[in-house]
Enzyme design. Structure first.
Site, PDB file in Angstrom:
ATOM      1  N   ASP A   9      47.183  41.888  41.825  1.00 32.82           N
ATOM      2  CA  ASP A   9      46.911  41.449  43.160  1.00 32.82           C
ATOM      3  C   ASP A   9      47.290  40.159  43.565  1.00 32.82           C
ATOM      4  OD1 ASP A   9      45.112  43.457  42.834  1.00 32.82           O
ATOM      5  OD2 ASP A   9      42.992  42.217  43.046  1.00 32.82           O
ATOM      6  N   LYS A 107      43.348  49.536  45.273  1.00 28.84           N
ATOM      7  CA  LYS A 107      42.015  49.784  44.919  1.00 28.84           C
ATOM      8  C   LYS A 107      41.211  48.971  45.712  1.00 28.84           C
ATOM      9  CE  LYS A 107      42.549  45.754  41.991  1.00 28.84           C
ATOM     10  NZ  LYS A 107      41.652  44.602  42.517  1.00 28.84           N
ATOM     11  N   CYS A 152      39.594  40.081  39.013  1.00 29.57           N
ATOM     12  CA  CYS A 152      40.409  41.363  38.823  1.00 29.57           C
ATOM     13  C   CYS A 152      41.107  41.604  37.493  1.00 29.57           C
ATOM     14  CB  CYS A 152      41.241  41.540  40.104  1.00 29.57           C
ATOM     15  SG  CYS A 152      40.116  42.066  41.699  1.00 29.57           S
TER      16      CYS A 152
HETATM   17  C1  VGL Z   1      39.631  39.577  43.798  1.00 27.87           C
HETATM   18  C2  VGL Z   1      37.514  39.129  44.299  1.00 27.87           C
HETATM   19  C3  VGL Z   1      37.464  40.229  45.329  1.00 27.87           C
HETATM   20  C4  VGL Z   1      40.625  39.354  42.500  1.00 27.87           C
HETATM   21  C5  VGL Z   1      39.516  40.664  44.421  1.00 27.87           C
HETATM   22  O1  VGL Z   1      41.603  39.972  43.083  1.00 27.87           O
HETATM   23  O2  VGL Z   1      40.208  38.817  41.609  1.00 27.87           O
HETATM   24  N1  VGL Z   1      38.401  38.959  43.785  1.00 27.87           N
HETATM   25  N2  VGL Z   1      38.349  40.815  45.458  1.00 27.87           N
END
Ligand code: VGL
Ligand code: ZN
Length: 198
Positions: A9, A107, A152
């Site tokens: 991410d 995802k 994540c």
């Molecule tokens: C994430 C919160 C919401 C992350 C993704 O990538 O850690 N955290 N969505």
């Protein structure tokens, strides 16, 4: 060829100026780019939510970002709207070497369920398909980096260890959200699960 780098991410919304900015989230990009050359397989993950996703506080009346709610699959933190499919915020950081990726795994694309982990959605049952992909390639060792350490990255590392992979998290190439001590809890949880923190 049994080792993969999993880059979690590294997207604009998790970097300074983004909707769910992680402090110094962009600091890790050059180091991650350099690390890619040491791996025979590079996989990027991308948080990829439809507008109105159930993890957004704006989808729940009277709720604010960082509140907790109870979902059918368990507790869920609520977030500012972020990583909406096709938006600039959902795009990878512009300096990330996306050309080196063998696969990009998206995802969190189902409206009613969040997915922190690269392996399973937040019900801890619905697979993303990553395990099958890695198995077919004969990959046994995972190095994880990216955003955010305490969500994540740690969820992915825990699931990876549970699935039998040898998992290393390079903490210096991660950055955390740190909500109510979530970073310390995540580090402890990963160590307990046999994840190596490097
Ligand atoms: C994430 C919160 C919401 C992350 C993704 O990538 O850690 N955290 N969505
Ligand atoms: Zn998300």
């Amino acid at each position: 060829m049994t080792q993969a780098l999993i880059v979690i991410d590294v997207q604009n919304d998790f970097c300074p100026g983004g909707a769910l900015a992680v402090e110094e989230g962009d600091r890790i990009v050059p180091g991650i780019n350099a690390l890619m050359d040491e791996f025979g397989a590079v996989i990027l993950t991308q948080d990829w939510h439809p507008a109105g996703h159930s993890s957004f506080a704006s989808s729940h009346e009277g709720k604010a970002p960082f509140d907790m709610i109870e979902m059918p699959y368990g507790p869920q933190a609520l977030w500012p709207d972020h990583c909406v499919q096709g938006s600039d915020g959902a795009a990878f950081h512009p300096d990330l070497r996306t050309d080196r990726a063998d696969m990009i795994l998206r995802k969190g694309y189902r409206a009613g369920i969040d997915s922190y982990s690269a392996f399973f959605e937040n019900d801890h049952r619905t697979p993303t398909g990553l395990h099958g992909y890695l198995q077919e390639r004969g990959i046994t060792d995972l190095t994880m980096v990216g955003l955010a350490t305490d969500f994540c990255v740690s969820y992915s590392a825990l699931d990876g260890a549970k699935l039998g992979y040898d998992v290393v998290v390079r903490e210096g190439l991660c950055q955390a959200i740190n909500l109510d001590g979530s970073l310390e809890a995540a580090i402890d949880g990963m160590k307990d699960a046999g994840v190596r923190i490097a």
